[in-house]
Every structure is written in C-alpha cells, then in structure tokens.
Design a protein around this motif. Structure first.
Motif, PDB file in Angstrom:
ATOM      1  N   ILE A  27      67.393  36.716  19.029  1.00 21.52           N
ATOM      2  CA  ILE A  27      66.301  35.752  19.251  1.00 21.52           C
ATOM      3  C   ILE A  27      65.038  36.202  18.506  1.00 21.52           C
ATOM      4  O   ILE A  27      64.387  35.414  17.813  1.00 21.52           O
ATOM      5  N   VAL A 118      65.452  30.897  25.092  1.00 19.69           N
ATOM      6  CA  VAL A 118      64.635  31.007  23.881  1.00 19.69           C
ATOM      7  C   VAL A 118      63.190  30.596  24.155  1.00 19.69           C
ATOM      8  O   VAL A 118      62.237  31.288  23.775  1.00 19.69           O
TER       9      VAL A 118
ATOM     10  N   ALA B  35      66.143  30.181  16.597  1.00 18.32           N
ATOM     11  CA  ALA B  35      66.726  31.069  17.601  1.00 18.32           C
ATOM     12  C   ALA B  35      67.892  30.400  18.332  1.00 18.32           C
ATOM     13  O   ALA B  35      68.925  31.034  18.592  1.00 18.32           O
ATOM     14  N   GLU B  36      67.739  29.119  18.646  1.00 19.10           N
ATOM     15  CA  GLU B  36      68.846  28.400  19.303  1.00 19.10           C
ATOM     16  C   GLU B  36      70.069  28.378  18.381  1.00 19.10           C
ATOM     17  O   GLU B  36      71.206  28.563  18.829  1.00 19.10           O
TER      18      GLU B  36
END
Lengths: 170, 162
Positions: A27, A118, B35-36
C-alpha cells in the motif's frame, strides 16, 4: 489531487506477520513511498529506528518480545531515540477502549483497526501530516496530547496528577 | 492543598509537512486507486497466506496442548489475533470472526486461569473446516450457526468474570 510528495517519506513498517507487512508495504509503495524499512519485531524496529530515523512508523501492537506499546514508550522516552516526536500509526486488531487508552497513554498518534483498508491508511497518513498534535510533557507522560480539541487554550496545572492511572496525567 | 505539578505543552515544528508539501489537505485519490490495484495484484497470493496463518494457528494450539505455559499461550493468542486482523482481507470473513472469538477467549481470561481445551479445539477446528471448504462469504448458514455457538460459549466462559 493532494499534491503530497510521498516519495520523500521514509517509513518504518513493523509487524511480526510477514503477510501483513507485505500488505502494508504494498500500500505504501503504491502511495509513492520509496524508502520503506521493515522490521519483524520490536527489538529489530528499535535498531532500524536508530539507524534510519524514519519520518513515520507504522506499527503492529502484538509481537513476540517487545510489543508495539513497549516500542512506543521507548521511542518517546529513551534518550537514545533519534526522534521522540516521530508520528506513530498503530495498526492493530485490538479495538476495545481499554486497548485504545493504553496505546494512547504510551504515545501513539493514530490508530488503524485491522483489517487494513487503503482509505484508512491514506487518511491516517494525511492526518499526521496535516494535523499534528501538540506534545505534552508531565512527570508521568511524554507524547502527543491525548485530547483532540481545545488543548491549545489550556495552560494550567496538571489536573490528572491524582488520577488512578499515573500515566494518564497530562 | 495539593501540590500542583507543572505541565508543558508545546507544538514541535511540522517537519513532515515541510518534507511532503501538499496544500489541499485531502486524500490522494490517484494514490489510493494505485494501492487498491496493487492489492488486487496480490490476491493470487492470499490463498497461500491464509493457509500459512491457519497452519500457524494449528501449530500454536498443538504447542499449547503440549506445554501450556505463558509463552505458548501468548503465541496462540498472537496466531489467533493475526487471523482476526487479516483473514477478512484474504477473503475469509468467517475465519476472521471465529478467530476474533478465540482471541477474546484467550485475551480476556486471566493469565492464571487455564484455557478450556475443548473450546480452543472447537475454534481451531472451525477455522480449519471453513478454510478447507473454501467458504469465502459471510452468509453460509451452517458456518454462521457455528460462529454463533462459539460466541455464546465464549460469553458463558467469560460471564462469571464480568
């Protein structure tokens, strides 16, 4: 677009579970953070902290040996800590008020409840950048102010000195 | 009159803001999308990760059965806690629920109290069964009934201590 240069950040990710660590690192990398240090326990994290002096620490609570809370106390109070003000984001499955209070009283800045999302990670990162809390030093506590609002106005004596939990004084 | 202790309140310089800039203060939507997508890219690994976690839990349970001391109890709690925190990410929400129940049992019973072997085994067994059957939703009626029963048994176990 927020305009943050996350690529300039140096972050330490601490978790004894390799999969959770990989998830957090993935992430952060996707956010653009390029300098990510990892540690699998509190002892290793303390060594990395002193070597790398990260800008932010993302920290698991429950680890063998030194726990996340133990590490935060060291970061805030050990004279050998490179930066006692470093923002610490605690990533934890503990969500009870008692646990939140305990971590807050050790000096944590922000919480992320697992499972990690996230949006929450981004939100906590932006929070430590945009809304840093003042620091408090008393005979029993050093760390971010544990009150969210109105603290700037208070300049009086320590009112919690006789509190049941001495570390809660501020 | 009680002696008043001094309190020092100060704002350290915001070095972080100086370093990363950004004037709008909002969430970086593009970064979140990246990020996803990156997590989606990891999904093929999730099956192996949850299998590792279940295996670690079963091993920790076996170790506690063999040597029920503070160290093995802490290791069992960590294994349950890990699964509680990440099984939902790995698409096993019911495993996360059972692990949460197990974490509560171990975490809330005082260290001096022995952990009930039958209830530990019931939790470990339920996690293994849900994993083996690949139940990746949270609406399987049989599994939900099992989760509810485990929750109730843990409530019963902890009730006298409340």
């Amino acid at each position: 677009m927020s305009g943050y240069r996350f690529d300039r950040l140096k972050i330490l990710a601490v978790d004894d579970n390799v999969h959770m660590r990989k998830l957090v690192v993935t992430i952060l990398q996707a956010f653009g953070v390029s300098q990510i240090h990892e540690a699998e326990n509190g002892e290793r994290a303390w060594a990395v902290l002193r070597e790398a002096n990260p800008d932010v620490v993302v920290l698991d609570w429950m680890m063998p040996g030194m726990s996340g809370v133990d590490l935060i106390r060291m970061v805030r109070t050990n004279p050998q800590a490179p930066n006692p003000f470093v923002p610490v984001i605690m990533l934890t499955g503990h969500t009870s008020m008692d646990h939140v209070r305990l971590a807050r009283d050790a000096g944590v800045n922000e919480f992320i409840a697992k499972p990690v999302a996230v949006k929450t990670m981004m939100s906590r990162l932006v929070s430590v950048i945009e809304h840093p809390r003042p620091f408090v030093r008393t005979s029993a506590y050093f760390g971010p102010c544990r009150r969210r609002r109105g603290v700037e106005e208070y300049r009086g004596p320590e009112r919690r000195a006789e509190a049941k939990h001495p570390q809660a004084a501020e | 009159m009680k002696r008043q202790q001094p309190i020092e309140l100060f704002m350290p310089p915001n070095m972080l803001k100086a370093k990363v800039g950004g004037g709008l203060g909002g969430l970086d939507m593009a970064a979140m999308k990246r990020a996803e997508a990156a997590i989606d890219g990891l999904k093929s690994e999730f099956a192996g990760w949850i299998a590792d976690d279940v295996h670690a839990l079963v091993a920790a349970r076996a170790q506690y059965a063999k040597a029920p001391d503070a160290g093995s109890r802490a290791a069992l709690l960590r294994a349950a806690h890990d699964i509680k925190g990440q099984a939902a990410t790995f698409n096993f929400p019911l495993i996360a629920r059972v692990a949460a129940s197990l974490s509560r049992l171990i975490g809330e019973l005082p260290p001096a109290a022995a952990l009930p072997a039958g209830l530990l085994d019931a939790h470990a067994g339920a996690i293994q069964v849900i994993h083996r059957q690949g139940l990746q939703t949270s609406d399987d009626k049989t599994a939900l009934a099992l989760c509810a029963e485990l929750d109730a048994r843990v409530d019963e176990m902890l009730a006298p201590r409340k």
